[in-house]
Design an enzyme around this catalytic site. Structure first.
Site, short mmCIF file in Angstrom:
data_model
loop_
_atom_site.label_atom_id
_atom_site.label_comp_id
_atom_site.label_asym_id
_atom_site.label_seq_id
_atom_site.Cartn_x
_atom_site.Cartn_y
_atom_site.Cartn_z
N TYR A 148 -24.73 -12.38 -10.84
CA TYR A 148 -24.20 -12.72 -12.14
C TYR A 148 -25.45 -13.05 -12.98
O TYR A 148 -25.28 -12.93 -14.37
CB TYR A 148 -23.64 -14.16 -11.57
CG TYR A 148 -23.12 -14.89 -12.66
CD1 TYR A 148 -21.98 -14.74 -13.35
CD2 TYR A 148 -23.78 -16.10 -13.16
CE1 TYR A 148 -21.31 -15.45 -14.33
CE2 TYR A 148 -23.08 -16.99 -14.30
CZ TYR A 148 -21.97 -16.33 -14.95
OH TYR A 148 -21.26 -17.20 -15.89
N LYS B 252 -26.18 -11.52 -16.76
CA LYS B 252 -25.90 -12.41 -17.95
C LYS B 252 -27.59 -12.35 -18.69
O LYS B 252 -27.52 -12.18 -20.09
CB LYS B 252 -25.88 -13.73 -17.87
CG LYS B 252 -24.62 -14.15 -17.07
CD LYS B 252 -23.23 -13.74 -18.05
CE LYS B 252 -22.02 -14.40 -17.60
NZ LYS B 252 -21.01 -14.03 -18.49
P1 NAI Z 1 -12.50 -18.09 -16.22
O1 NAI Z 1 -12.52 -17.54 -14.95
O2 NAI Z 1 -11.76 -19.54 -16.18
O3 NAI Z 1 -12.08 -17.16 -17.12
C1 NAI Z 1 -12.54 -15.78 -17.15
C2 NAI Z 1 -11.23 -14.83 -18.06
O4 NAI Z 1 -11.80 -13.46 -17.82
C3 NAI Z 1 -9.86 -14.86 -17.19
O5 NAI Z 1 -8.90 -15.18 -18.22
C4 NAI Z 1 -9.77 -13.70 -16.54
O6 NAI Z 1 -8.59 -13.15 -16.36
C5 NAI Z 1 -10.65 -12.89 -17.46
N1 NAI Z 1 -11.07 -11.42 -16.81
C6 NAI Z 1 -11.86 -11.39 -15.60
N2 NAI Z 1 -12.41 -10.09 -15.49
C7 NAI Z 1 -11.58 -9.36 -16.35
C8 NAI Z 1 -11.55 -8.03 -16.67
N3 NAI Z 1 -12.25 -7.13 -15.94
N4 NAI Z 1 -11.00 -7.63 -17.93
C9 NAI Z 1 -10.44 -8.50 -18.73
N5 NAI Z 1 -10.53 -9.83 -18.53
C10 NAI Z 1 -11.17 -10.32 -17.21
O7 NAI Z 1 -13.95 -18.40 -16.66
P2 NAI Z 1 -14.85 -19.23 -17.71
O8 NAI Z 1 -15.35 -20.67 -16.89
O9 NAI Z 1 -13.80 -19.63 -18.86
O10 NAI Z 1 -15.94 -18.47 -18.09
C11 NAI Z 1 -15.78 -17.75 -19.41
C12 NAI Z 1 -16.95 -16.98 -19.63
O11 NAI Z 1 -18.13 -18.03 -19.76
C13 NAI Z 1 -17.39 -15.92 -18.65
O12 NAI Z 1 -18.60 -15.10 -19.23
C14 NAI Z 1 -18.61 -16.83 -17.86
O13 NAI Z 1 -19.50 -16.02 -17.20
C15 NAI Z 1 -19.18 -17.68 -18.66
N6 NAI Z 1 -19.88 -18.76 -18.59
C16 NAI Z 1 -19.41 -19.74 -17.77
C17 NAI Z 1 -19.72 -21.05 -17.44
C18 NAI Z 1 -19.27 -22.18 -16.85
O14 NAI Z 1 -19.72 -23.22 -16.45
N7 NAI Z 1 -17.73 -22.22 -16.62
C19 NAI Z 1 -21.18 -21.12 -17.77
C20 NAI Z 1 -21.73 -20.17 -18.50
C21 NAI Z 1 -21.23 -19.16 -18.83
#
Ligand code: NAI
Length: 246
Positions: free
Chosen positions: A154, A158
């Site tokens: 991961y 990033k």
């Molecule tokens: P989440 O798991 O709630 O949402 C991720 C979304 O991406 C989901 O709707 C999922 O269906 C979609 N997804 C996954 N694989 C996919 C694919 N192959 N094609 C299209 N869509 C796909 O995650 P969250 O927490 O909302 O994270 C969103 C972004 O923020 C991610 O890139 C994550 O790495 C980043 N992030 C999150 C943090 C956190 O603390 N939650 C911190 C730093 C970054």
């Protein structure tokens, strides 16, 4: 309205941070394509935007498939007439210490988080460069800068996304396309709710602002970078982390 007449694609826009971004961009007038593998949640988010008087469509897209990302851009342009904003937010984790990490754990995370963003950028930037206008915002992570035990795949994805951001910024600046990244700290979503309660409490002690971030905290940063208020900012990484890393 900061984004009147603008057209945006948000990958992973069905839930979590991507959902908050989609709602926020739409609330400022953008017409939004939610591009995600999760159809049910995507449909709900699209409906929520429409109920609030906004415009949105859902397109089922796996960002690891270049054919899907080309179709995502084509369908967006066919529906809304243009494309101005791309938010690469789709991301996954498969956490394990390095000695236990499988090839599959490594590859899948790199494929979704890094290659997925590349696929979307390659598909979208053609349209943007031709129109001599574009705003690309990549959702990276604090661990892409600091590293984190258990997240070799991961954090590498990033960190790679931050380097990709700077290259896109350099390649397309002369065409009016900016590309920036946001590095969120720990945000209260499904991804972090999977952590044990004790680990969450320990984490909050390390955050100067004494709380996890909200998806809306991240969405505000995206709105700014996607708007014309940020027209002289490119290749930048905006930390949204409550002061956890400065
Ligand atoms: P989440 O798991 O709630 O949402 C991720 C979304 O991406 C989901 O709707 C999922 O269906 C979609 N997804 C996954 N694989 C996919 C694919 N192959 N094609 C299209 N869509 C796909 O995650 P969250 O927490 O909302 O994270 C969103 C972004 O923020 C991610 O890139 C994550 O790495 C980043 N992030 C999150 C943090 C956190 O603390 N939650 C911190 C730093 C970054």
């Amino acid at each position: 309205m900061l984004l009147k007449e603008r057209v945006a694609i948000v990958t992973g826009g069905s839930q979590g941070i991507g959902r908050a971004i989609s709602l926020r961009l739409a609330s400022e007038g953008a017409r939004v394509t939610i591009a995600d593998v999760n159809e049910d949640a995507g449909g709900q988010t699209t409906q929520q935007i429409k109920s609030a008087g906004g415009e949105a469509i859902f397109i089922k897209v796996d960002v690891t498939e270049p054919g899907d990302t080309d179709r995502m851009v084509q369908q967006t342009v066919d529906t809304f007439g243009s494309l101005h904003i791309l938010v690469n937010n789709a991301g996954i984790t498969r956490d394990r210490l390095i000695l236990r990490m499988t090839d599959e754990d490594w590859q899948r995370v790199l494929d979704v988080n890094l290659k997925g963003a590349f696929n979307c950028i390659r598909s979208a930037v053609r349209v943007m460069a031709r129109a001599r206008y574009g705003r690309i915002v990549n959702i990276a992570s604090i661990v892409g800068i600091t590293g984190n035990p258990g997240q070799a795949n991961y954090s590498a994805s990033k960190g790679g996304l931050i380097a990709l951001t700077k290259t896109v910024a350099r390649e397309f600046a002369s065409r009016g396309v900016t590309c920036n990244a946001i590095a969120p700290g720990f945000i209260d979503t499904a991804m972090t709710r999977a952590m044990p309660e004790k680990a969450r409490e320990e984490l909050i002690k390390r955050i100067p602002l004494e709380r996890l971030g909200t998806p809306e905290d991240v969405a505000e940063g995206v709105l700014f970078l996607a708007s014309d208020r940020a027209s002289y900012i490119t290749g930048e990484v905006l930390n949204i982390n409550g002061g956890m890393f400065m």
